[in-house]
Scaffold this motif. Structure first.
Motif, PDB file in Angstrom:
ATOM      1  N   THR A  37      23.844  22.243 -13.370  1.00 49.63           N
ATOM      2  CA  THR A  37      22.504  22.567 -13.862  1.00 49.63           C
ATOM      3  C   THR A  37      22.107  23.983 -13.478  1.00 49.63           C
ATOM      4  OG1 THR A  37      21.892  20.230 -13.647  1.00 49.63           O
ATOM      5  CG2 THR A  37      20.102  21.817 -13.904  1.00 49.63           C
ATOM      6  N   ALA A  38      22.559  24.447 -12.314  1.00 50.12           N
ATOM      7  CA  ALA A  38      22.275  25.827 -11.913  1.00 50.12           C
ATOM      8  C   ALA A  38      22.911  26.806 -12.897  1.00 50.12           C
ATOM      9  CB  ALA A  38      22.801  26.080 -10.497  1.00 50.12           C
ATOM     10  N   ALA A  39      24.149  26.539 -13.309  1.00 50.39           N
ATOM     11  CA  ALA A  39      24.824  27.410 -14.270  1.00 50.39           C
ATOM     12  C   ALA A  39      24.119  27.389 -15.616  1.00 50.39           C
ATOM     13  CB  ALA A  39      26.277  26.979 -14.433  1.00 50.39           C
ATOM     14  N   GLY A  40      23.681  26.205 -16.064  1.00 51.97           N
ATOM     15  CA  GLY A  40      22.993  26.106 -17.338  1.00 51.97           C
ATOM     16  C   GLY A  40      21.641  26.794 -17.324  1.00 51.97           C
ATOM     17  N   THR A  41      20.890  26.617 -16.250  1.00 51.95           N
ATOM     18  CA  THR A  41      19.570  27.252 -16.132  1.00 51.95           C
ATOM     19  C   THR A  41      19.704  28.769 -16.054  1.00 51.95           C
ATOM     20  OG1 THR A  41      18.721  25.290 -14.996  1.00 51.95           O
ATOM     21  CG2 THR A  41      17.442  27.315 -14.777  1.00 51.95           C
ATOM     22  N   ALA A  42      20.703  29.248 -15.307  1.00 50.96           N
ATOM     23  CA  ALA A  42      20.939  30.684 -15.228  1.00 50.96           C
ATOM     24  C   ALA A  42      21.320  31.246 -16.591  1.00 50.96           C
ATOM     25  CB  ALA A  42      22.036  30.977 -14.205  1.00 50.96           C
TER      26      ALA A  42
END
Length: 240
Positions: A37-42
């Motif tokens: 989710t961190a990669a997607g949000t970034a």
């Protein structure tokens, strides 16, 4: 705290092209998001910064359109594949890959190189497409936006630093768009948080692009690279 991270990330994106790599680990540490989710949000945040970066460099007439389009031809489909791979890869693997890319990029950019050879403005068609594919897959896999991989690769291929940074802005927009489509389909984007980060980082990108024209590029590159080394080491220390 995460908004404070977005400001230097945007400044580095606008000035030396490398800075988006700071956001995924910051999202993991400060908000408790999982690596996926961190990669997607970034990646959603990078839609904002890429658009602002393209506009800023286009106004200066500094965008390498041919090189950027060739890189995009390889990067766009590979980005979707990288994002899908992110959805099935173990979290510790993504953490390790992100740490290696961050640390390796910083160390590479701190190494001295002969500036006399760094004057190429483009690449052969096949080489550019292959480079784009590798960068697209790797950046979407880790949610780093592309420049952290693209800029070192282009510099190693004797592309002029200014051209490499401008190309990273141009390739970023379609690359993160494809990545976001895949992340969104997996429910791995926090849209409100990503949009807020995008607005803050986007404003910082404008300041970074202006700063790039006033300060020596080698100093900005050294500052960005040192930051990447520190973040990479911290990621390795916290692995597991």
């Amino acid at each position: 705290m995460i908004l404070l991270v977005a400001i230097p990330a945007g400044l580095l994106i606008g000035s030396v092209g490398i800075g988006g790599v700071l956001l995924p680990p910051a999202l993991i540490w400060l908000t408790g998001l999982d690596p996926h989710t961190a990669a997607g949000t970034a990646s959603w945040c990078f839609l904002f910064t890429s658009l602002v970066g393209v506009i800023a460099y286009a106004r200066k007439g500094a965008l390498p359109w041919r090189l950027g389009l060739l890189l995009t031809a390889g990067a766009a489909p590979a980005a979707a594949a990288g994002a899908l791979t992110n959805g099935i890869a173990p979290a510790w693997v993504l953490h390790l890959v992100l740490a290696a890319l961050t640390l390796g990029s910083g160390v590479y950019n701190l190494l001295p190189r002969r500036r006399a050879n760094a004057d190429r403005e483009s690449l052969p068609t096949v080489v550019a497409v292959l480079v784009g594919a590798g960068v697209g897959f790797g950046s979407a896999l880790t949610g780093t936006g592309g420049a952290v991989l693209l800029v070192p690769v282009l510099l190693s291929l004797a592309v002029a630093p200014r051209t490499a940074v401008a190309a990273s802005q141009l390739i970023g927009l379609p690359l993160v768009a494809f990545a976001c489509a895949a992340y969104g389909g997996n429910g791995q984007i926090r849209y409100a948080l990503g949009s807020l980060l995008g607005v803050v980082s986007g404003a910082a990108v404008v300041a970074g692009a202006a700063l790039a024209g006033r300060l020596p590029q080698h100093r900005l590159r050294q500052a960005a690279s040192a930051t990447l080394v520190v973040v990479g080491v911290l990621l390795l220390v916290t692995l597991g």
